[in-house]
Design a protein around this motif. Structure first.
Motif, PDB file in Angstrom:
ATOM      1  N   GLY A  59       0.808  -1.208   0.000  1.00  0.00           N
ATOM      2  CA  GLY A  59       0.000   0.000   0.000  1.00  0.00           C
ATOM      3  C   GLY A  59       0.844   1.261   0.000  1.00  0.00           C
ATOM      4  O   GLY A  59       0.568   2.225  -0.730  1.00  0.00           O
ATOM      5  N   LEU A  60       1.892   1.286   0.809  1.00  0.00           N
ATOM      6  CA  LEU A  60       2.763   2.454   0.883  1.00  0.00           C
ATOM      7  C   LEU A  60       3.526   2.658  -0.425  1.00  0.00           C
ATOM      8  O   LEU A  60       3.696   3.800  -0.887  1.00  0.00           O
ATOM      9  CB  LEU A  60       3.738   2.302   2.047  1.00  0.00           C
ATOM     10  N   THR A  61       3.987   1.580  -1.030  1.00  0.00           N
ATOM     11  CA  THR A  61       4.685   1.685  -2.314  1.00  0.00           C
ATOM     12  C   THR A  61       3.792   2.315  -3.369  1.00  0.00           C
ATOM     13  O   THR A  61       4.203   3.236  -4.096  1.00  0.00           O
ATOM     14  CB  THR A  61       5.132   0.292  -2.795  1.00  0.00           C
ATOM     15  N   ILE A  62       2.561   1.828  -3.464  1.00  0.00           N
ATOM     16  CA  ILE A  62       1.645   2.317  -4.493  1.00  0.00           C
ATOM     17  C   ILE A  62       1.284   3.776  -4.250  1.00  0.00           C
ATOM     18  O   ILE A  62       1.331   4.610  -5.171  1.00  0.00           O
ATOM     19  CB  ILE A  62       0.379   1.443  -4.543  1.00  0.00           C
ATOM     20  N   SER A  63       0.926   4.131  -3.017  1.00  0.00           N
ATOM     21  CA  SER A  63       0.503   5.508  -2.744  1.00  0.00           C
ATOM     22  C   SER A  63       1.646   6.494  -2.969  1.00  0.00           C
ATOM     23  O   SER A  63       1.443   7.589  -3.518  1.00  0.00           O
ATOM     24  CB  SER A  63      -0.042   5.629  -1.324  1.00  0.00           C
TER      25      SER A  63
END
Length: 527
Positions: free
Chosen positions: A380-384
């Protein structure tokens, strides 16, 4: 661009040909870490995959094809944003784009690699898990620092590994279906729902991005104006086939309740390989024997290689763009150095490996070794982080058309001004919406008559822990923005030297010439 970048530019080597760029994009677009996440959503995942291919993948590819062929300058997205919005905005934006890579490598990629190793080879108790994770990260770092002539074989190997692995898997699914049959997929399960869209849009769009990465090494390509648009078209079509086939295979082989976001693809491989030797127990436990075990081990090694090459390929692009930004005065000058021997940004590469290593250790500590929780938070952090940078980069298309209308455009988005506005709106709007959905899962569920509960949209590993999940996304994002501001401050001495040189009558590149947006030197008019 600054005189600092001109000095580094001379160290680049033109080694990337059209086929190299194609393999580069295949390795970038076909993400093995998200196949299980899409399959876990059931048949409607394929429906949303087709829809997003039309409303995001196609517009995004058209947008990057124009920017990459019109401004084929080393640094790609940083340079486009720099020309459109200035050095400060582009510098902070580039830090977000760069930092998403160590988060991804030390996060979801690493945890899937470790899970695969444990399922097919041997458990990794205690410190062994840390040691294996660090070995994975630093093997990638070693590959990234190599020269283009050597380093380009990493994405080539990754693309071949994907084609072979996914090809063997699909053939095995056919054999498995002929012997044991497959699970029925009722037509009603393909019907799209809003809750399904919220669950799938982050991983599907994330798997559709990466077209801009070859442009970060544009001046290491033999013919970027021609090769970038053609490679985008060919790799886009190939990635749809390579990504959609395995998802359908997983749905045919595994019962819906046994498909997990972390181990879906791994479990499906083990199940279908039983046709070569092994069996599936009544409780779903898979045991591979004979040739099935051998093939399973080979496939596991191929999967780990595929994951590693994904991280390496993204790093090759993101690190180059970050080094260009630093050399241009948008960050600390010492990070803007390209190696004279390798022609690569070694310092950025090593710093990224250190950050990924720290993330791995901290995340394993905070999650108590819970792989599912670590995977969900890291992905999630990578994508955001990546998508926030896209929100700034994508509108560059419209701004640069206005600021540089006479710059030759080997490829233009069809439809004139209206076409450019439409694809910019679609691409930017979808990545912006995805950021909101990632930070607050379930956004809009239950509104305007839509069914479901917002709490059900949380990752399964964070069930009932919305605050904990939100903090796992928001706190690092704020920290990354602070890092971007610090980079801007550390680049101030270089910017002061540029202003001093300009006041003394020197042009930015220091030799009486001024670089055009396409990188072609033109004589100054004296104004």
């Amino acid at each position: 661009m600054s005189a600092g970048w001109r000095e580094q530019r001379s160290r680049l080597r033109k080694e990337l040909r059209r086929l190299d760029v194609f393999f580069f994009l295949i390795c970038t677009l076909v993400g093995l870490d998200t196949i299980g996440s899409v399959a876990a959503a059931g048949p409607q995942g394929l429906t949303w995959m087709a829809v997003l291919a039309l409303v995001f993948f196609l517009p995004y590819g058209l947008l990057v094809a124009e920017l990459g062929s019109t401004f084929p300058v080393q640094g790609g997205p940083y340079v486009w944003t720099r020309l459109a919005f200035g050095r400060l905005t582009a510098g902070i934006n580039q830090v977000l784009y760069w930092l998403s890579n160590p988060v991804w490598l030390g996060g979801s990629l690493c945890i899937i690699a470790l899970t695969t190793w444990e399922q097919f080879f041997t458990p990794l108790p205690g410190l062994w898990k840390y040691a294996a994770g660090l070995a994975f990260i630093w093997a990638g770092a070693l590959a990234v620092v190599q020269s283009v002539r050597v380093g380009k074989w990493v994405p080539i190997a990754g693309a071949v590994a994907r084609i072979v692995l996914l090809g063997v898997f699909l053939v095995s699914v056919v054999v498995y279906a002929g012997r044991h049959g497959v699970h029925a997929l009722p037509a009603g399960e393909f019907a799209p729902t809003y809750a399904g869209f919220l669950a799938l849009v982050p991983v599907l769009i994330f798997n559709y991005v990466g077209f801009e990465l070859p442009s970060t090494a544009a001046e290491e390509m033999t013919n970027p104006k021609r090769d970038i648009p053609l490679s985008i078209l060919r790799s886009g079509l190939a990635s749809l086939l390579l990504y959609g086939g395995p998802i359908l295979g997983i749905l045919f082989v595994l019962p819906a309740e046994r498909i997990g976001s972390l181990g879906g693809f791994i479990d499906a491989c083990k199940a279908v390989f039983t046709v070569y030797g092994g069996h599936i127990a009544a409780d779903g436990t898979v045991t591979l024997t004979g040739f099935g075990a051998v093939l399973g081990s080979i496939a596991a090694a191929g999967l780990i290689i595929g994951l590693l090459t994904s991280g390496v390929t993204w790093a090759m692009g993101a690190h180059r763009a970050q080094a260009v930004a630093c050399a241009d005065g948008a960050g600390p000058a010492w990070l803007g150095t390209f190696s004279e021997r390798h022609g690569t940004p070694v310092r950025v590469n090593l710093l990224s490996a250190v950050l990924a290593s720290v993330l791995l250790i901290v995340a394993l500590q905070l999650t108590d070794g819970d792989g599912e929780k670590y995977f969900a938070a890291g992905l999630g952090l990578t994508i955001s982080t990546t998508f926030i940078s896209y929100v700034v980069t994508f509108p560059s298309l419209l701004v640069l058309r206005r600021k540089y209308p006479d710059t030759p455009r080997p490829y233009r988005v069809p439809g004139g001004r209206a076409g450019a506005r439409l694809i910019t709106f679609l691409a930017t709007g979808l990545v912006a919406f995805t950021v909101v959905v990632l930070i607050w899962p379930g956004f809009g569920v239950g509104w305007f008559g839509t069914g479901g509960s917002a709490a059900d949209s949380l990752p399964e590993a964070f069930a009932g822990q919305r605050l904990q999940y939100t903090l796992s996304q928001v706190v690092p994002l704020l920290l990354f923005l602070v890092v971007g501001l610090c980079f801007a401050l550390l680049g101030a001495p270089a910017r002061r030297r540029m202003r001093a040189g300009a006041a003394a009558g020197e042009l930015p590149d220091g030799d009486g010439r001024q670089a055009s947006p396409t990188g072609r030197a033109v004589r100054s008019t004296g104004r």
